[in-house]
Write a protein that holds these residues in place. Structure first.
Motif, short mmCIF file in Angstrom:
data_model
loop_
_atom_site.label_atom_id
_atom_site.label_comp_id
_atom_site.label_asym_id
_atom_site.label_seq_id
_atom_site.Cartn_x
_atom_site.Cartn_y
_atom_site.Cartn_z
N UNK A 716 34.77 46.48 64.85
CA UNK A 716 35.62 45.71 65.76
C UNK A 716 36.30 44.58 65.00
N UNK A 717 37.11 43.83 65.73
CA UNK A 717 37.91 42.77 65.12
C UNK A 717 37.04 41.71 64.45
N UNK A 718 35.94 41.33 65.10
CA UNK A 718 35.09 40.27 64.58
C UNK A 718 34.47 40.64 63.24
N UNK A 719 34.09 41.90 63.10
CA UNK A 719 33.51 42.33 61.83
C UNK A 719 34.52 42.22 60.68
N UNK A 720 35.76 42.60 60.97
CA UNK A 720 36.80 42.48 59.93
C UNK A 720 37.04 41.03 59.55
N UNK A 721 37.17 40.15 60.55
CA UNK A 721 37.46 38.74 60.26
C UNK A 721 36.27 38.07 59.57
N UNK A 722 35.04 38.43 59.95
CA UNK A 722 33.85 37.84 59.31
C UNK A 722 33.78 38.23 57.84
N UNK A 723 34.06 39.48 57.55
CA UNK A 723 34.02 39.93 56.15
C UNK A 723 35.13 39.26 55.34
N UNK A 724 36.29 39.08 55.96
CA UNK A 724 37.38 38.41 55.26
C UNK A 724 37.01 36.97 54.93
N UNK A 725 36.41 36.28 55.88
CA UNK A 725 36.00 34.89 55.64
C UNK A 725 34.94 34.80 54.53
N UNK A 726 34.03 35.78 54.52
CA UNK A 726 32.99 35.78 53.49
C UNK A 726 33.59 35.96 52.10
N UNK A 727 34.54 36.90 51.98
CA UNK A 727 35.19 37.11 50.69
C UNK A 727 35.99 35.88 50.26
N UNK A 728 36.61 35.23 51.23
CA UNK A 728 37.42 34.05 50.90
C UNK A 728 36.58 32.89 50.39
N UNK A 729 35.30 32.83 50.78
CA UNK A 729 34.44 31.76 50.26
C UNK A 729 34.20 31.91 48.76
N UNK A 730 34.25 33.16 48.25
CA UNK A 730 34.10 33.39 46.81
C UNK A 730 35.45 33.29 46.09
N UNK A 731 36.50 33.66 46.79
CA UNK A 731 37.82 33.71 46.15
C UNK A 731 38.52 32.36 46.11
N UNK A 732 38.41 31.58 47.17
CA UNK A 732 39.19 30.34 47.27
C UNK A 732 38.91 29.35 46.13
N UNK A 733 37.64 29.11 45.74
CA UNK A 733 37.42 28.16 44.63
C UNK A 733 38.12 28.58 43.33
N UNK A 734 38.10 29.90 43.04
CA UNK A 734 38.76 30.38 41.82
C UNK A 734 40.27 30.21 41.93
N UNK A 735 40.82 30.60 43.08
CA UNK A 735 42.26 30.46 43.29
C UNK A 735 42.70 29.00 43.22
N UNK A 736 41.86 28.10 43.79
CA UNK A 736 42.18 26.68 43.77
C UNK A 736 42.20 26.13 42.34
N UNK A 737 41.15 26.47 41.55
CA UNK A 737 41.10 25.98 40.17
C UNK A 737 42.24 26.56 39.32
N UNK A 738 42.59 27.83 39.60
CA UNK A 738 43.71 28.44 38.85
C UNK A 738 45.02 27.72 39.16
N UNK A 739 45.25 27.44 40.40
CA UNK A 739 46.49 26.76 40.78
C UNK A 739 46.57 25.36 40.16
N UNK A 740 45.44 24.62 40.21
CA UNK A 740 45.43 23.28 39.63
C UNK A 740 45.63 23.34 38.11
N UNK A 741 45.06 24.34 37.49
CA UNK A 741 45.19 24.49 36.03
C UNK A 741 46.65 24.74 35.65
N UNK A 742 47.32 25.61 36.42
CA UNK A 742 48.70 25.94 36.11
C UNK A 742 49.66 24.78 36.41
N UNK A 743 49.32 23.95 37.35
CA UNK A 743 50.22 22.86 37.75
C UNK A 743 49.87 21.52 37.10
#
Length: 894
Positions: A716-743
Motif C-alpha cells: 500500500x501507499x504507506x509502505x512505499x512512503x515509509x521505505x522511501x523515508x528510510x532510504x532518505x535517512x541514509x542518502x541525505x547526509x551524503x548528498x548534503x556533504x557532497x553539495x557543501x563540498x562542491x559549493x
C-alpha cells in the motif's frame, strides 16, 4: 440615515458580488467535448491560453471513447483498449450508438450481437443498462459520465485549474432522449453544459473563424463521415447587419440551410464487415474451430480490422496478423483494398445520399455550392472520396480543414461566446436548424367536432432552433396534448416509440374558470389558454408556461388604484413584448395577431383614460396554469437514480485517488532507487563518504529493489512512503556533504568579495572625498569596517578548521552560514550607499526678477531633481571608486 440592518444587508450584498466575481475569475476556462462513437476530443480556451486541443495522459490529441471497469478500477483510452481483448465483458465502447434507445431498438440489438457486455432492459425507463457484476448495474449515461470525467481531467491538467463549463457536440439527428441523456451524463460528471451544438455546425463555426465573407451568401457542404454515422450539412456564410441599441454593425453569419444524414453509415460498419471476413478466413484455415464462439478473439479481430482498414486507405494491400488469436492458433492473412471495397460495395453506394438530400431540401444543385468540406476519419477511404467526387466534382472537394479537430475547436469557440468570462473580437451569428418537424396532437373539446385528433405542425422540418412558439386553446377544463416528431426519426417510414417526445398536462384551468367565472361571464370574448412551447438552442423541447387569458371588467376601484394598475400592467406588457421580440414566434397567427391588436387597443385606451379620467375599458387578465411535462419513449434518469449514480461515482473517485497516490508513491520509490544507484558511482561521493557508508546504502537500495518486484507489487501507499523515508535517512547526509563540498570554494569567494567590497567603499570615501563634502560619519564607516574585519576573521577560523576535518564528516560551516554572514555585511554596506546627501540651496545674486521667481517656485538644484524620485544620488567618482561599485553590482547579481 440608513438603519444598521440596512447597512449590514448592503455590505453582505457587496461581499457576495465580490466573491461572485472572484469565483468567476477562478473558473474562467471553458472546455468542449467532441464526443464520437469511436473517439472523443477535448478543446480548451482560457485567458492567456490560446484555443487548442487538450492532451490526454499519453500526450495524444484524441482519446478512444471506451472505458474498462475491473476490480473497481476505471481505465480509459489506450489502457482500456489494451485490456478489451482479455476482458471484453468489462469493456464498454461505441456507447453513443445506444444512448437514449429502448432495449428492442435495432441499434441495441446490433450492439448485443457485436459486443459481449451483459445488456438488460431497464424496468422503469424503457432504456437499457448493463449488469456489470453481481453488485453493480450501470446505465449508459453513467458510463458516458465516466468518460466525461476523464475529458474534464484532461482539461484540468492543461488549464492548471478545474474546468466545469462545457459545450458538447451531438449529431443533428439526435432525438430528445439522446440529447437529454448527454446532459444527464454531463451532470453526473460535474459539468455545467452551456449548450449542445451539432457536429457540423461546430465545424462550420471553426471554418468561419479565420475567413472573411461578403453580403452575397456563399454555400458549402460539410460532409462528416465518422465511425458511427454520416451527415451532410448545407451551410451559407454571409455578412449581415446586426442592431445593437441604436447602432448597426456588420457581422459574419453562419446559417444551416438543410441537413442530410445516414444514421448507420460510418467507419465502424466497415470494421464489422472486415471483422466478419477475417473471421471466415480464420474458420476456413481451422475447420475444427469457430472463432465466433470467443468474445475475446472477436474483440481482438475487430481491433485488427480497424488497423487494416486504416492501412488500406494509403496502401493497396496489407497483412492482418494476430498471435495466439484463438486456442493458441496464430492468424495471418493478406487483405487487399479491392477486397474491402467489394465487401462494402452497398455501403459505398450510400455515400452520396446525404449530399443529395441536403441539396434537394434547399432546391439546389451541386454546381451551386462552392466546396465540399470533408470531416471525420472515414472520409480518408479512397473509395469514399471517389464517390463524393462523382457527385460534386473532384475539384470542389476541400481538404483545407482539420477534419479531426475542427468540431472540438468550433465547440470551444462557441463556449467562449456563451461564457461571460470572454469578450471575443469576432462575433459570429449562428442560425441552426432541427432536422425533424415537431407537431402537437390534441383532441377538440367540442363534441360536435368529433373525437379525431388534430395535428398541428409547430416547428417545420429544417426550421430554426432557439425559438419559442405560442399555441392558443379554447378550453373549459383541464386538458392534455402530445408532442411528437412529425416524421420517423430512424430513417424508416414506420412510426416507433422514439417518435413520441412527451405528453403535456395543463391543470389548474378548471379551478381558475370557477374562481373567475363572474368576470369571465361578463367578458365580451371567451377565455383562451395560451401555452408556450420552446425549442432550445440545444434542440430540446420544453413547455415553460401556460396561462388563462380573458378580458376583465373594471371593478370600480379608485382613480389612484387605476393609475397604479395601469403602470403595473404596462411594465408587465413591456417585459412580455421584449421577450416575444427576442425569442418567441406565434404558432396560431390569426389568434395571436388578434390578441396583439386587442392588447394594443386596450393599452391605447388606458392611456386616453388617464388623461381624461374616464372609466376604464376591459383589461386583459392573465392567470398562470400548472404544467406537467411527461417524457415519452426512453425516460430520463430520475432524481433517485442520479443520486445513486453520484454515490457510486464518489466511491470510484475515492478509489481512483487512492490508487493514484499509491502509484505515485511507488513511482517515487522506484525512481529514487534508480537515481541513487547511479549517484553512488559519482567520484565526489567517494570523497564525502566512507566505503562502509556507501556499501550500507547499496545494500538498502538492492533490498528495496528486490522487494518492489516481489512483495512490493501488492504493497500500500504507506509502505512505499515509509521505505522511501528510510532510504532518505541514509542518502541525505551524503548528498548534503557532497553539495557543501562542491559549493565550498564558491562560498569562500563570496565572503571574500563582500569583505573586499566593504573595505574598498570605506577606503574610497576616506581617501577621495574631501572632509567638508562627506555625509557619512566616521562612526558609520568604522562600524562597517569592523563588521567586515569580524566576518573575515570568522572566515579564516572556519576555513582553517574545515581543512583539518575529514570530508566524510559534517562540514564546519555551510552555505547557510555563509549566506547569513554575507547578508549582514551587504545590508550594512547598502545602508551607507543609499544614504542621501543633505539638500543645499544654490546662492545666486538677487535682483527683482529672481526675487519674484523665488516667490513663485522653490529653488532646486540638480541633486534635488534626482531626489524627487527617491533615487540614490549618483555623483561622478574617481576611477577606483567606480570600479568598486561595479564589483558590488556583480556581487548583487550573484
Amino acid at each position: 440615515m440608513a438603519s444598521p440592518q440596512r447597512i449590514v444587508a448592503i455590505l453582505c450584498f457587496v461581499l457576495a458580488m465580490v466573491l461572485s466575481l472572484l469565483s468567476d475569475q477562478a473558473q474562467a476556462a471553458v472546455m468542449s467535448i467532441d464526443y464520437g462513437a469511436e473517439w472523443f476530443k477535448v478543446g480548451l480556451i482560457k485567458p492567456g491560453i490560446p484555443l487548442d486541443v487538450a492532451l490526454n495522459k499519453d500526450s495524444k490529441r484524441k482519446t478512444q471513447a471506451i472505458v474498462t471497469i475491473r476490480d473497481d478500477e476505471r481505465l480509459y483510452g489506450s489502457d482500456a483498449v489494451a485490456l478489451s481483448g482479455r476482458f471484453p465483458h468489462l469493456t464498454y465502447s461505441n456507447l453513443k450508438s445506444i444512448i437514449g434507445k429502448p432495449y428492442e431498438d435495432k441499434h441495441c440489438i446490433e450492439y448485443r450481437n457485436r459486443f459481449s457486455n451483459n445488456m438488460s432492459p431497464h424496468p422503469d425507463r424503457n432504456a437499457v443498462f448493463f449488469k456489470h457484476n453481481e453488485k453493480m448495474e450501470l446505465s449508459v449515461e453513467e458510463l458516458i459520465a465516466y468518460q466525461f470525467q476523464n475529458a474534464r481531467q484532461q482539461a484540468k491538467n492543461t488549464a492548471g485549474e478545474d474546468v466545469k463549463d462545457v459545450v458538447i457536440t451531438v449529431t443533428p439527428f439526435a432525438t430528445q432522449y439522446e440529447r437529454q441523456a448527454i446532459l444527464d451524463a454531463a451532470e453526473l460528471a460535474g459539468l455545467n453544459v452551456l449548450s449542445l451544438i451539432h457536429d457540423e455546425t461546430a465545424v462550420a463555426l471553426q471554418y468561419a473563424m479565420n475567413r472573411d465573407f461578403t453580403t452575397t451568401p456563399e454555400y458549402h457542404i460539410f460532409y462528416d463521415m465518422g465511425a458511427g454515422s454520416t451527415v451532410a450539412s448545407l451551410v451559407s456564410f454571409s455578412i449581415v447587419e446586426q442592431k445593437e441599441g441604436k447602432t448597426t454593425r456588420k457581422v459574419p453569419q453562419l446559417e444551416v440551410k438543410a441537413v442530410g444524414f445516414d444514421r448507420t453509415l460510418g467507419g465502424h460498419e466497415f470494421d464489422i464487415r472486415l471483422q466478419n471476413m477475417l473471421a471466415d478466413k480464420f474458420n476456413e484455415k481451422n475447420p475444427s474451430l469457430d472463432i465466433r464462439q470467443s468474445g475475446n478473439a472477436m474483440t481482438r479481430l475487430l481491433g485488427e480490422a480497424n488497423r487494416v482498414k486504416q492501412i488500406l486507405s494509403a496502401n493497396t494491400e496489407t497483412m492482418a496478423s494476430l498471435e495466439s488469436l484463438y486456442e493458441d492458433v496464430d492468424f495471418k492473412v493478406k487483405v487487399t483494398r479491392g477486397e474491402l471495397e467489394h465487401l462494402c460495395a452497398d455501403l459505398l453506394e450510400r455515400v452520396p445520399g446525404p449530399i443529395i438530400t441536403a441539396l434537394k431540401a434547399n432546391n439546389m444543385k451541386p454546381d451551386d455550392i462552392k466546396s465540399l468540406v470533408l470531416v471525420g476519419g472515414s472520409v480518408r477511404i479512397p473509395a469514399v472520396q471517389k464517390n463524393l467526387g462523382a457527385v460534386v466534382g473532384t475539384q470542389n472537394i476541400a481538404k483545407n480543414v482539420n477534419g479531426d479537430e475542427a468540431a472540438v475547436l468550433g465547440a470551444a469557440f462557441r463556449g467562449a461566446s456563451l461564457s461571460k468570462q470572454f469578450r471575443l473580437t469576432k462575433q459570429i451569428v449562428i442560425k441552426d436548424i432541427t432536422v425533424f418537424p415537431i407537431e402537437v396532437i390534441y383532441h377538440p373539446e367540442d363534441e360536435h367536432l368529433g373525437r379525431q385528433p388534430i395535428h398541428t405542425t409547430l416547428f417545420n422540418e429544417f426550421g430554426s432552433i432557439g425559438t419559442r412558439k405560442i399555441m392558443t386553446f379554447k378550453r373549459q377544463s383541464d386538458f392534455e396534448f402530445d408532442v411528437k416528431y412529425g416524421k420517423p426519426v430512424d430513417e424508416e417510414d414506420v412510426e416507433t416509440e422514439l417518435d413520441q417526445i412527451a405528453k403535456v398536462k395543463v391543470t389548474g384551468l378548471t379551478e381558475a374558470l370557477e374562481k373567475y367565472k363572474d368576470e369571465i361571464n361578463s367578458a365580451e370574448q371567451p377565455p383562451k389558454v395560451r401555452v408556450s412551447i420552446e425549442l432550445s438552442n440545444s434542440g430540446l423541447i420544453s413547455v415553460p408556461e401556460a396561462s388563462l387569458s380573458f378580458q376583465a371588467k373594471d371593478n370600480g376601484s379608485s382613480f389612484s388604484d387605476k393609475v397604479k394598475s395601469f403602470f403595473g400592467s404596462k411594465e408587465e406588457e413591456t417585459q412580455s413584448n421584449e421577450e416575444t421580440a427576442k425569442e418567441t414566434v406565434q404558432a396560431d397567427q390569426n389568434n395571436t395577431e388578434s390578441e396583439k391588436k386587442t392588447e394594443k387597443k386596450t393599452t391605447t385606451e388606458e392611456e386616453k383614460e388617464e388623461k381624461t379620467n374616464k372609466p376604464k375599458e376591459p383589461s386583459l387578465k392573465k392567470i398562470p396554469l400548472n404544467i406537467e411535462f411527461i417524457g415519452a419513449g426512453p425516460v430520463a434518469m430520475s432524481t433517485e437514480e442520479k443520486t445513486e449514480a453520484r454515490q457510486r461515482i464518489r466511491i470510484l473517485d475515492t478509489l481512483d485517488e487512492k490508487r493514484r497516490l499509491r502509484e505515485e508513491s511507488r513511482n517515487n520509490l522506484e525512481s529514487f532507487v534508480y537515481r541513487i544507484q547511479d549517484f553512488l558511482y559519482d567520484d565526489t561521493v567517494g570523497i564525502v563518504s566512507t566505503e562502509k557508508q556507501q556499501e550500507h546504502l547499496r545494500e538498502q537500495l538492492s533490498e528495496t529493489s528486490d522487494w518492489l518486484y516481489d512483495d512490493g507489487e501488492t504493497a500500500d501507499t504507506k509502505e512505499y512512503t515509509d521505505r522511501l523515508k528510510k532510504l532518505q535517512t541514509f542518502e541525505k547526509p551524503i548528498t548534503f556533504r557532497r553539495q557543501e563540498y562542491l559549493e565550498r570554494d564558491g562560498n569562500i569567494k563570496r565572503i571574500e568579495s563582500s569583505v573586499q567590497l566593504a573595505r574598498v567603499f570605506v577606503d574610497n570615501i576616506r581617501s577621495n572625498t574631501p572632509e567638508e563634502e562627506r555625509y557619512h560619519t566616521d562612526e558609520e564607516l568604522d562600524a562597517v569596517l569592523d563588521l567586515a574585519n569580524q566576518i573575515d576573521s570568522w572566515k579564516i577560523e572556519k576555513v582553517t578548521a574545515q581543512e583539518k576535518r575529514d570530508h566524510h564528516l559534517d562540514p564546519v560551516f555551510t552555505g547557510v552560514d555563509v549566506n547569513k554572514q554575507c547578508r549582514e555585511l551587504d545590508e550594512a554596506l547598502m545602508k551607507l550607499m543609499k544614504k542621501k546627501k543633505p539638500k543645499t540651496k544654490k546662492k545666486v545674486p538677487k535682483n527683482e526678477s529672481t526675487e519674484e521667481q523665488e516667490k513663485q517656485e522653490p529653488v532646486t538644484d540638480e541633486n534635488d531633481k534626482k531626489e524627487s524620485d527617491d533615487e540614490p544620488i549618483i555623483e561622478k567618482q574617481p576611477e577606483q571608486e567606480q570600479d568598486s561599485n561595479e564589483e558590488h553590482r556583480k556581487h548583487d547579481e550573484l
